[in-house]
Design an enzyme around this catalytic site. Structure first.
Site, PDB file in Angstrom:
ATOM      1  N   LYS A 151      58.052  25.000 -83.835  1.00 15.75           N
ATOM      2  CA  LYS A 151      58.156  24.560 -82.458  1.00 15.75           C
ATOM      3  C   LYS A 151      56.847  23.900 -82.061  1.00 15.75           C
ATOM      4  CE  LYS A 151      57.618  27.514 -78.947  1.00 15.75           C
ATOM      5  NZ  LYS A 151      56.302  27.928 -78.421  1.00 15.75           N
ATOM      6  N   ASP A 180      62.242  29.692 -85.091  1.00 17.03           N
ATOM      7  CA  ASP A 180      61.818  30.332 -83.851  1.00 17.03           C
ATOM      8  C   ASP A 180      61.307  31.686 -84.307  1.00 17.03           C
ATOM      9  OD1 ASP A 180      61.781  32.096 -81.603  1.00 17.03           O
ATOM     10  OD2 ASP A 180      62.954  30.618 -80.507  1.00 17.03           O
ATOM     11  N   HIS A 181      60.002  31.899 -84.227  1.00 22.31           N
ATOM     12  CA  HIS A 181      59.463  33.086 -84.898  1.00 22.31           C
ATOM     13  C   HIS A 181      59.970  34.399 -84.287  1.00 22.31           C
ATOM     14  CE1 HIS A 181      56.391  33.237 -81.702  1.00 22.31           C
ATOM     15  NE2 HIS A 181      56.169  34.478 -82.091  1.00 22.31           N
ATOM     16  N   LYS A 185      61.427  38.652 -86.003  1.00 24.95           N
ATOM     17  CA  LYS A 185      61.049  40.019 -85.601  1.00 24.95           C
ATOM     18  C   LYS A 185      62.200  40.976 -85.898  1.00 24.95           C
ATOM     19  CE  LYS A 185      58.210  38.295 -81.749  1.00 24.95           C
ATOM     20  NZ  LYS A 185      56.846  38.454 -82.195  1.00 24.95           N
ATOM     21  N   GLU A 219      52.411  38.822 -71.739  1.00 21.07           N
ATOM     22  CA  GLU A 219      51.268  38.755 -72.653  1.00 21.07           C
ATOM     23  C   GLU A 219      49.990  39.056 -71.884  1.00 21.07           C
ATOM     24  OE1 GLU A 219      51.670  35.576 -75.865  1.00 21.07           O
ATOM     25  OE2 GLU A 219      52.282  34.526 -74.070  1.00 21.07           O
ATOM     26  N   ASP A 238      57.120  26.517 -73.115  1.00 24.31           N
ATOM     27  CA  ASP A 238      56.531  27.213 -74.265  1.00 24.31           C
ATOM     28  C   ASP A 238      57.372  28.427 -74.692  1.00 24.31           C
ATOM     29  OD1 ASP A 238      54.466  27.653 -76.153  1.00 24.31           O
ATOM     30  OD2 ASP A 238      53.504  29.126 -74.843  1.00 24.31           O
ATOM     31  N   HIS A 243      62.183  31.154 -77.320  1.00 24.58           N
ATOM     32  CA  HIS A 243      62.125  32.604 -77.541  1.00 24.58           C
ATOM     33  C   HIS A 243      63.034  33.397 -76.586  1.00 24.58           C
ATOM     34  CE1 HIS A 243      58.959  31.298 -80.008  1.00 24.58           C
ATOM     35  NE2 HIS A 243      57.963  31.395 -79.161  1.00 24.58           N
ATOM     36  N   LYS A 339      51.320  34.716 -69.094  1.00 30.16           N
ATOM     37  CA  LYS A 339      50.067  35.033 -69.778  1.00 30.16           C
ATOM     38  C   LYS A 339      49.164  35.788 -68.804  1.00 30.16           C
ATOM     39  CE  LYS A 339      50.220  31.498 -73.251  1.00 30.16           C
ATOM     40  NZ  LYS A 339      50.582  32.317 -74.398  1.00 30.16           N
TER      41      LYS A 339
END
Ligand code: BG6
Length: 490
Positions: A151, A180-181, A185, A219, A238, A243, A339
């Site tokens: 991405k 998509d990391h 998971k 985060e 983002d 995600h 964030k």
């Protein structure tokens, strides 16, 4: 089962992603005996590096990784490193010159190859064009040629479509692995296992029994050194179309007819196509100001490097989404991500409707303990159920209790980066955990109205919040309007 032999080519092989995540993941796959003896890595980048220097850098990154995440039982294994070390080589060249690809062709030969784009998004198109022109994407004689794309996949719906069209001019859809990391998971993969391998949950998983769903990805980190990238991106782009939409799709999709890649991806696309955001009032954009995290003072977003002093980029977004289908009509899905929040926490909270009638004289229905099932994605990994129980004693009084499944208590997990499964699956040709073109476009389509509104200041005000807080007050108001409140962040 060992993956087939493969030359693993990484564009951007000298970069951060390769060192921090890809090489450790490949090392873990080697430790597990899942790589073929004819596996090799070719790192392509333009920096002045030699094979030796690159290998030394990878070795150091691995040591770091193992030291941080390993235990005494998982020291860096010299035998595995030696095996890997001999299989790493460096190719210096520009991503935009044909000559690089000709030299690469000589390295790759005529076997299987995976081309990994660990580069800035502007290179995705040019690299794939050149791979095609150099004949490197041809799958002759039963070999495979696959491309993994990181991405950001586009900047909005139109640019995502354009990128898909460009890639598909050279590649077939089945050769493209859009990463998509979050899908790497374990806890995200577990959502499907939980829903579709148990009889308990699925009968309740609908509008008759579920009041609403909250998806949180909080985060504590700020934008770090990515100010330049983040300024033109923001929290909405983002985190949400990719995600958070993956989490939503896993939670809300219908059961696929099989675990075949296309069957799963068909269901995800269907639910994402039914997902939409109704009005500008359903979106809250926030930006962090100075504050403190864990007692340490931190600066505000506008003071971060490469960020404009009057930036209007959001670092927080909360939104209310509706899913227009029979299962979910009238059940809002609230999303929030930001964030520099008080804690790092990713979770999905399914809020069930309360009992229809309270027998307990002293506890009216609205004061019964809310029934909530929380899927903890990170850093805690597991599932909790919250419900009411009788408080011991001669009078009948009710209190809230929790039942908890904790991954780490049940399973001895090795250290992982989250990329192991994804890389292994690509080597083995299983695209289930990768996004198909229509999945990506459906994710963008769902957030496109919010992106459009955010262009207009009057429709999308920027709400300040202090670093280390739980986000802007306006996000609380978004739920309060519906008589609901967010799960506590702290
Ligand atoms: C990335 C975003 O895709 O995901 C980052 O670009 C974000 O801004 C990261 O920090 C979050 O990933 P994780 O795995 O830490 O939740």
């Amino acid at each position: 089962r060992r993956a087939p032999p493969c030359t693993f080519v990484v564009f951007g092989g000298g970069g951060d992603l390769t060192k921090r995540l890809l090489v450790p993941a490949i090392y873990n796959l080697a430790c597990a005996g899942l790589l073929d003896d004819r596996f090799s890595i070719v790192a392509v980048d333009w920096a002045e590096l030699s094979d030796e220097i690159l290998r030394a850098q990878f070795h150091e990154a691995l040591r770091d990784f193992v030291a941080k995440r390993g235990t005494s039982a998982t020291m860096l294994r010299d035998d595995v490193w030696r095996w890997l070390d001999g299989r790493i080589s460096y190719l210096r060249g520009s991503f935009e010159e044909m000559e690089t690809f000709e030299r690469l062709g000589a390295r790759v030969g005529d076997g299987n190859a995976v081309f990994y784009m660990a580069v800035a998004a502007r290179f995705f198109g040019p690299i794939v064009d050149h791979l095609g022109q150099a004949g490197l994407t041809n799958e002759a004689g039963g070999t495979y040629r696959r491309v993994i794309v990181e991405k950001p996949f586009g900047h909005d719906l139109d640019s995502a479509r354009e990128l898909n069209t460009r890639l598909l001019a050279t590649l077939r859809e089945r050769q493209i692995y859009r990463i998509d990391h979050y899908l790497g998971k374990e806890t995200v993969q577990n959502i499907m296992a939980l829903r579709f391998s148990n009889g308990f949950f699925e009968p309740l998983w609908n509008r008759q029994n579920i009041d609403h769903v909250q998806i949180t990805a909080a985060e504590t980190v700020g934008v770090e050194k990515r100010g330049r990238f983040y300024e033109g991106t923001g929290a909405l782009r983002d985190m949400v179309p990719n995600h958070l939409m993956q989490l939503l799709a896993m939670t809300a999709m219908e059961a696929p007819v099989s675990f075949d890649a296309d069957a799963v991806r068909d269901e995800k696309s269907k639910v994402l196509k039914a997902t939409h955001c109704a009005a500008p009032e359903d979106v809250v954009r926030g930006q962090y100001g100075a504050g403190s995290i864990g007692g340490v003072p931190v600066r505000g977003y506008r003071e971060e490097p490469d960020v404009a002093p009057d930036s209007r980029t959001e670092t927080y977004v909360a939104m209310k989404l509706n899913i227009d289908n029979w299962r979910w009509a009238g059940v809002p899905f609230y999303l929030r991500t930001g964030k520099r929040l008080a804690v790092r926490k990713t979770e999905i909270a399914i809020h069930f409707r309360h009992a229809p009638y309270a027998l307990f004289r002293d506890t009216p229905v609205e004061r019964l303990t809310p029934n909530i099932m929380t899927l903890h994605i990170q850093p805690t990994e597991g599932v909790t159920m919250q419900f009411g129980a009788k408080i011991p004693g001669p009078t009948v009084r009710l209190g809230g209790v929790r039942m908890k499944f904790d991954y780490s208590e049940w399973f001895a997990e090795g250290p992982s980066t989250g990329y192991e499964t994804l890389i292994y699956d690509c080597l083995a040709g299983d695209a289930t955990l990768f996004q198909r073109a229509d999945n990506i476009e459906a994710g963008w389509r769902a957030v496109q109205p919010a992106l459009d509104w955010s262009e207009r200041a009057e429709a999308a005000p920027l709400c300040p919040y202090a670093a280390g807080s739980t986000g802007p007050a306006e996000a609380d108001a978004l739920l309060a309007r519906d008589g609901r409140s967010w799960q506590s962040l702290t």
